[in-house]
Design an enzyme around this catalytic site. Sequence first.
Site, PDB file in Angstrom:
ATOM      1  N   TYR A  84       0.089   3.938   9.277  1.00 49.51           N
ATOM      2  CA  TYR A  84       0.014   3.213  10.159  1.00 49.51           C
ATOM      3  C   TYR A  84      -0.293   3.574  11.484  1.00 49.51           C
ATOM      4  O   TYR A  84      -0.652   3.266  12.568  1.00 49.51           O
ATOM      5  CB  TYR A  84       1.407   2.166  10.242  1.00 49.51           C
ATOM      6  CG  TYR A  84       1.479   0.821   9.028  1.00 49.51           C
ATOM      7  CD1 TYR A  84       1.445   0.855   7.801  1.00 49.51           C
ATOM      8  CD2 TYR A  84       2.174  -0.379  10.296  1.00 49.51           C
ATOM      9  CE1 TYR A  84       1.299   0.576   6.970  1.00 49.51           C
ATOM     10  CE2 TYR A  84       1.408  -1.771   9.091  1.00 49.51           C
ATOM     11  CZ  TYR A  84       1.983  -1.103   7.844  1.00 49.51           C
ATOM     12  OH  TYR A  84       1.626  -2.004   6.821  1.00 49.51           O
ATOM     13  N   LYS A 118       5.110  10.028  -2.972  1.00 52.34           N
ATOM     14  CA  LYS A 118       3.905   9.696  -3.250  1.00 52.34           C
ATOM     15  C   LYS A 118       3.766  11.474  -3.418  1.00 52.34           C
ATOM     16  O   LYS A 118       2.899  11.859  -3.651  1.00 52.34           O
ATOM     17  CB  LYS A 118       2.712   9.458  -3.050  1.00 52.34           C
ATOM     18  CG  LYS A 118       1.638   9.103  -4.249  1.00 52.34           C
ATOM     19  CD  LYS A 118       2.010   8.743  -5.752  1.00 52.34           C
ATOM     20  CE  LYS A 118       0.594   8.887  -6.831  1.00 52.34           C
ATOM     21  NZ  LYS A 118       0.875   8.334  -7.968  1.00 52.34           N
ATOM     22  N   ASP A 154       4.449   4.666  -7.518  1.00 49.20           N
ATOM     23  CA  ASP A 154       3.968   4.180  -8.959  1.00 49.20           C
ATOM     24  C   ASP A 154       5.053   3.706  -9.817  1.00 49.20           C
ATOM     25  O   ASP A 154       4.905   2.139 -10.250  1.00 49.20           O
ATOM     26  CB  ASP A 154       2.574   4.491  -9.205  1.00 49.20           C
ATOM     27  CG  ASP A 154       2.849   5.607  -9.794  1.00 49.20           C
ATOM     28  OD1 ASP A 154       4.204   6.430  -9.210  1.00 49.20           O
ATOM     29  OD2 ASP A 154       2.108   6.751 -10.445  1.00 49.20           O
ATOM     30  N   ASP A 187       6.292  -1.659   3.033  1.00 51.17           N
ATOM     31  CA  ASP A 187       5.586  -2.595   3.437  1.00 51.17           C
ATOM     32  C   ASP A 187       5.463  -3.375   1.765  1.00 51.17           C
ATOM     33  O   ASP A 187       5.858  -4.515   1.843  1.00 51.17           O
ATOM     34  CB  ASP A 187       4.138  -2.416   3.893  1.00 51.17           C
ATOM     35  CG  ASP A 187       3.299  -4.095   4.217  1.00 51.17           C
ATOM     36  OD1 ASP A 187       3.742  -4.895   4.663  1.00 51.17           O
ATOM     37  OD2 ASP A 187       2.490  -3.799   3.998  1.00 51.17           O
ATOM     38  N   ASP A 221       7.656  -6.789  -0.432  1.00 52.32           N
ATOM     39  CA  ASP A 221       7.125  -7.964  -0.209  1.00 52.32           C
ATOM     40  C   ASP A 221       7.314  -7.766  -2.111  1.00 52.32           C
ATOM     41  O   ASP A 221       7.501  -9.610  -2.704  1.00 52.32           O
ATOM     42  CB  ASP A 221       5.570  -7.660  -0.105  1.00 52.32           C
ATOM     43  CG  ASP A 221       5.011  -8.695   1.236  1.00 52.32           C
ATOM     44  OD1 ASP A 221       6.270  -8.286   1.989  1.00 52.32           O
ATOM     45  OD2 ASP A 221       4.125  -8.939   0.952  1.00 52.32           O
TER      46      ASP A 221
END
Length: 355
Positions: free
Chosen positions: A141, A188, A220, A244, A248
């Site tokens: 970001y 990751k 993942d 983020d 959700d």
Amino acid sequence: MKFTVAVLAGDGVGPEVVEAAIRVGSRAAELGNAAVEWIPGAIGGAAIESDGDPLPESTLSLCRGADAVLLGAVGGPRWSDPNAAVRPEQGLLRIRKAFDLFANLRPVKIFPALAPQAPLRPELLEGVDILFVRELTSGIYFGPRQEENPAGEAWDTMRYSVEEVERVARVAFEAARTRRRHVVSVDKANVLASMRLWRRTISRVARDYPDVGLEHQLVDSFAMQQLTRPRDFDVVVTGNLFGDILSDAAAVLAGSLGMLPSASLNGDGFGLYEPIHGSAPDIAGRKLANPLGTILSVALLFRHSLGLDRLATAIENAVERALDSGARTRDIARGDEPTVTTDGMADVVLESLHL
Ligand code: IPM
Ligand code: MN
């Protein structure tokens, strides 16, 4: 005690859910003999309209003088031209950076009354209680290179420093000590160098917390596991982008994105509080939005920034009772169950609120 809270309602459903949450917060304060003054300020698209800037200096100075910040949501179709120089979301990213709000707490808890209507099997959901700790002021970001060139290429860069990972790791481990003493770090590391630094740093900080268990997971695989065995997770610490997305997705566990609150904190205990949902322009202005994520954000604000833990718990209990009594906004209603409006839901929470 007298407190001031800067209120940045923003765009879309922001003003509606914030108004509902302030009603509940004011009543809770009154019950606890605390005086809270809510002072409005502009952010996002609304601030672009009024000041030509998604985060005007007047808003920053209002927040600097306040004990905490309550935020609704930013963004909407009116400002979504991808070529626009200023975007509502910049206001949110800039305020997070301006106050160094690096630790974003996103608790995902299932209210028993909602388990039957969550899209997942109820027996999977019983007892789910996850605290996401999302790093909020770095990573992709805020990478050093965000640009597009005329040749049709564009860059964002994921960058983390050891210090940035360390401080968010400490928040996660400290939180785990007040909970079930288990941290899952999501990265990751099999592909990204920044994530190998992340994993190494988390492991090193973990040595200071021998009483807390640590597990590393790849993003993942974790994305799937949080939905297939959600009860097994306590504290989940992760970077900005993964946090983020994962939070959700985890909202499915709670029955709706509209249910989830968040707290974004810096190292001095200053915080900004907002529901994790967006501005929902499709339903804005119609009093259909679920205010519970924002009401629960006010509870977090009382707890973390004002030290009013008893009032925070009272608000959370009132939300639970409102749901137990069957009050449902559209997003958490099943089939043809009767629904209440944004204000109607706040009314039921207010009726259920006592110390
Ligand atoms: C959130 C939002 C923001 C983010 C957007 C609006 C910039 O999705 O708070 O989760 O991506 O952090
Ligand atoms: Mn988001």
